[in-house]
Scaffold this motif. Structure first.
Motif, PDB file in Angstrom:
ATOM      1  N   ALA A  77       0.838  -1.196   0.000  1.00 57.88           N
ATOM      2  CA  ALA A  77       0.000   0.000   0.000  1.00 57.88           C
ATOM      3  C   ALA A  77       0.877   1.252   0.000  1.00 57.88           C
ATOM      4  CB  ALA A  77      -0.913   0.003   1.215  1.00 57.88           C
ATOM      5  N   LEU A  78       0.334   2.315  -0.552  1.00 57.70           N
ATOM      6  CA  LEU A  78       1.090   3.550  -0.690  1.00 57.70           C
ATOM      7  C   LEU A  78       1.543   4.086   0.668  1.00 57.70           C
ATOM      8  CD1 LEU A  78       2.074   5.680  -2.716  1.00 57.70           C
ATOM      9  CD2 LEU A  78      -0.099   6.870  -2.391  1.00 57.70           C
ATOM     10  N   CYS A  79       0.657   4.039   1.669  1.00 54.85           N
ATOM     11  CA  CYS A  79       1.008   4.578   2.989  1.00 54.85           C
ATOM     12  C   CYS A  79       2.151   3.793   3.624  1.00 54.85           C
ATOM     13  CB  CYS A  79      -0.216   4.585   3.902  1.00 54.85           C
ATOM     14  SG  CYS A  79      -0.940   2.956   4.201  1.00 54.85           S
ATOM     15  N   ARG A  80       2.188   2.483   3.383  1.00 50.41           N
ATOM     16  CA  ARG A  80       3.261   1.673   3.947  1.00 50.41           C
ATOM     17  C   ARG A  80       4.579   1.945   3.233  1.00 50.41           C
ATOM     18  NH1 ARG A  80       3.038  -4.870   5.004  1.00 50.41           N
ATOM     19  NH2 ARG A  80       4.501  -4.890   6.741  1.00 50.41           N
ATOM     20  N   LEU A  81       4.507   2.143   1.940  1.00 56.32           N
ATOM     21  CA  LEU A  81       5.697   2.499   1.181  1.00 56.32           C
ATOM     22  C   LEU A  81       6.260   3.831   1.666  1.00 56.32           C
ATOM     23  CD1 LEU A  81       7.639   2.091  -1.232  1.00 56.32           C
ATOM     24  CD2 LEU A  81       5.924   3.185  -2.675  1.00 56.32           C
ATOM     25  N   GLN A  82       5.394   4.802   1.893  1.00 59.57           N
ATOM     26  CA  GLN A  82       5.830   6.118   2.358  1.00 59.57           C
ATOM     27  C   GLN A  82       6.538   6.043   3.704  1.00 59.57           C
ATOM     28  OE1 GLN A  82       1.985   8.018   2.181  1.00 59.57           O
ATOM     29  NE2 GLN A  82       2.512   9.165   0.333  1.00 59.57           N
ATOM     30  N   SER A  83       6.102   5.119   4.564  1.00 57.12           N
ATOM     31  CA  SER A  83       6.668   5.044   5.910  1.00 57.12           C
ATOM     32  C   SER A  83       8.104   4.546   5.923  1.00 57.12           C
ATOM     33  CB  SER A  83       5.797   4.128   6.787  1.00 57.12           C
ATOM     34  OG  SER A  83       5.898   2.775   6.353  1.00 57.12           O
ATOM     35  N   HIS A  84       8.581   3.941   4.829  1.00 59.09           N
ATOM     36  CA  HIS A  84       9.938   3.410   4.808  1.00 59.09           C
ATOM     37  C   HIS A  84      10.904   4.214   3.947  1.00 59.09           C
ATOM     38  CE1 HIS A  84       7.783  -0.125   6.374  1.00 59.09           C
ATOM     39  NE2 HIS A  84       8.922  -0.405   6.941  1.00 59.09           N
ATOM     40  N   LEU A  85      10.390   5.207   3.247  1.00 58.21           N
ATOM     41  CA  LEU A  85      11.268   6.063   2.449  1.00 58.21           C
ATOM     42  C   LEU A  85      11.874   7.126   3.360  1.00 58.21           C
ATOM     43  CD1 LEU A  85       9.081   6.425  -0.750  1.00 58.21           C
ATOM     44  CD2 LEU A  85      11.326   5.374  -0.638  1.00 58.21           C
ATOM     45  N   LEU A  86      13.166   7.003   3.600  1.00 61.09           N
ATOM     46  CA  LEU A  86      13.809   7.874   4.591  1.00 61.09           C
ATOM     47  C   LEU A  86      13.923   9.321   4.128  1.00 61.09           C
ATOM     48  CD1 LEU A  86      16.783   5.688   5.919  1.00 61.09           C
ATOM     49  CD2 LEU A  86      14.565   6.101   6.979  1.00 61.09           C
ATOM     50  N   TYR A  87      14.176   9.514   2.863  1.00 64.68           N
ATOM     51  CA  TYR A  87      14.550  10.845   2.406  1.00 64.68           C
ATOM     52  C   TYR A  87      13.581  11.405   1.373  1.00 64.68           C
ATOM     53  CZ  TYR A  87      18.705   9.184   4.730  1.00 64.68           C
ATOM     54  OH  TYR A  87      19.561   8.664   5.661  1.00 64.68           O
ATOM     55  N   ALA A  88      12.332  11.006   1.464  1.00 66.39           N
ATOM     56  CA  ALA A  88      11.303  11.548   0.570  1.00 66.39           C
ATOM     57  C   ALA A  88      10.052  11.850   1.391  1.00 66.39           C
ATOM     58  CB  ALA A  88      10.990  10.572  -0.557  1.00 66.39           C
ATOM     59  N   SER A  89      10.156  12.871   2.223  1.00 65.20           N
ATOM     60  CA  SER A  89       9.056  13.199   3.137  1.00 65.20           C
ATOM     61  C   SER A  89       7.876  13.830   2.412  1.00 65.20           C
ATOM     62  CB  SER A  89       9.555  14.151   4.235  1.00 65.20           C
ATOM     63  OG  SER A  89      10.129  15.311   3.658  1.00 65.20           O
ATOM     64  N   ASP A  90       8.107  14.398   1.259  1.00 67.04           N
ATOM     65  CA  ASP A  90       7.032  15.035   0.499  1.00 67.04           C
ATOM     66  C   ASP A  90       6.215  13.959  -0.222  1.00 67.04           C
ATOM     67  OD1 ASP A  90       5.367  16.493  -1.081  1.00 67.04           O
ATOM     68  OD2 ASP A  90       6.924  17.701  -2.029  1.00 67.04           O
ATOM     69  N   PRO A  91       4.954  13.765   0.148  1.00 61.61           N
ATOM     70  CA  PRO A  91       4.131  12.724  -0.493  1.00 61.61           C
ATOM     71  C   PRO A  91       4.016  12.884  -1.995  1.00 61.61           C
ATOM     72  CG  PRO A  91       3.055  13.582   1.474  1.00 61.61           C
ATOM     73  CD  PRO A  91       4.225  14.476   1.203  1.00 61.61           C
ATOM     74  N   SER A  92       4.092  14.125  -2.482  1.00 59.70           N
ATOM     75  CA  SER A  92       3.949  14.349  -3.919  1.00 59.70           C
ATOM     76  C   SER A  92       5.079  13.698  -4.705  1.00 59.70           C
ATOM     77  CB  SER A  92       3.906  15.847  -4.228  1.00 59.70           C
ATOM     78  OG  SER A  92       5.154  16.467  -3.923  1.00 59.70           O
ATOM     79  N   VAL A  93       6.271  13.592  -4.098  1.00 56.48           N
ATOM     80  CA  VAL A  93       7.409  12.945  -4.769  1.00 56.48           C
ATOM     81  C   VAL A  93       7.110  11.473  -5.021  1.00 56.48           C
ATOM     82  CG1 VAL A  93       9.841  12.299  -4.545  1.00 56.48           C
ATOM     83  CG2 VAL A  93       9.079  14.566  -3.803  1.00 56.48           C
TER      84      VAL A  93
END
Length: 299
Positions: free
Chosen positions: A151-167
């Motif tokens: 899921a997108l939210c789970r992927l976002q939680s592990h990206l250390l250096y991409a805090s901007d969701p738009s990226v």
């Protein structure tokens, strides 16, 4: 087929001109990714359409396999078509392999649990991968690590250096336009994964990059060469099973070919260099290297 970046804008201009002029011609352009400005062109012209080329239907894929010498009744043949997503080039690549090495036994071939990507298809996928931005490559690496829809939210939680969701959203959209990812829906929530052949190529690239980084750190005594190992936890998060450990195992095998019995000491040297750095600088590097050392100790 469009694949040269320098020519894409010229084709886009040609397309814009054709969409505005009155003519009776039918122009068909094939590309592995959507041309820049296509959506704007399509919105302003009723005569422009984008058709996504899917894999072969089951019946057509079976006909291709039968043309290669199968009867169509072999166990596992339907699953093979699905595994390779009906890609005709991929199926043509594995037909002689199954026939020669496995004597036509499809089930025996599938038990190897390995996707075979021929040289031509691998070159095409590598070409696409090389065109990705850094953030798009990072997303592709994470999807290869996960090995299953995420899921997108789970992927976002592990990206250390991409805090901007738009990226992340932009990166997912770019990968989808290049037909590199598959989208699934569960309870109206989208999840994403790589196509099996893409996953094989991306996993290989991830491991090659990790080996390269370790070599560079050892040669230069500079931990700034750690990038993928710092930004990606190579064991699937939240698991310690064999599947989740797959990439670390492959990385260990590749490193052992280079460092042989000195591998454990080599990894410990890098871990020692990480001690004086902040968690932000170290990222996932300590977790990855520690896991590799533990695997060596258990071997």
């Amino acid at each position: 087929m469009l694949h040269q970046k320098d020519n894409i804008e010229d084709y886009s201009k040609l397309w814009q001109t054709l969409s505005r002029k009155r003519h009776q011609s039918c122009i068909l352009i094939t590309s592995r990714e959507q041309l820049p400005g296509f959506n704007a062109i399509a919105a302003n012209s009723k005569g422009v359409r984008c058709l996504r080329l899917q894999g072969l239907e089951q019946a057509d894929a079976m006909a291709l396999l039968q043309a290669g010498g199968f009867t169509g009744k072999e166990p596992g043949l339907s699953a093979l078509c699905q595994q390779y997503r009906g890609n005709p080039l991929a199926l043509k690549t594995i037909i002689p392999l199954i026939q020669s090495i496995f004597a036509g036994n499809v089930s025996a071939f599938r038990r190897q649990s390995s996707i075979i990507v021929g040289d031509r298809l691998e070159a095409l996928l590598n070409q696409q991968f090389n065109r990705l931005s850094e953030s798009e490559r990072s997303i592709a690496y994470w999807l290869a690590i996960w090995q299953e829809p995420i899921a997108l939210c789970r992927l976002q939680s592990h990206l250390l250096y991409a805090s901007d969701p738009s990226v992340i959203l932009t990166g997912i959209a770019a990968l989808e336009t290049r037909s590199l990812i598959e989208k699934r829906f569960s309870a109206d929530t989208p999840s994403f994964t790589l196509q099996p052949m893409v996953m094989k190529v991306v996993t290989d690239r991830l491991i090659e990059q990790a080996v390269r980084e370790i070599n560079q750190v050892i040669q230069s005594d500079d931990i700034s060469h750690l990038h993928v190992l710092r930004t990606h936890w190579l064991m699937r998060p939240g698991t310690d099973d064999i599947a989740g450990d797959r990439i670390l195992c492959q990385l260990q095998e590749q490193l052992f070919r280079v460092y042989s019995n000195s591998l454990s000491q080599t990894l410990l040297q890098i871990l020692f260099r990480l001690q004086d750095h902040s968690p932000q600088v170290v990222g996932y590097a300590r977790c990855n290297l520690t896991a590799l050392v533990k695997k060596l100790d258990l071997a």
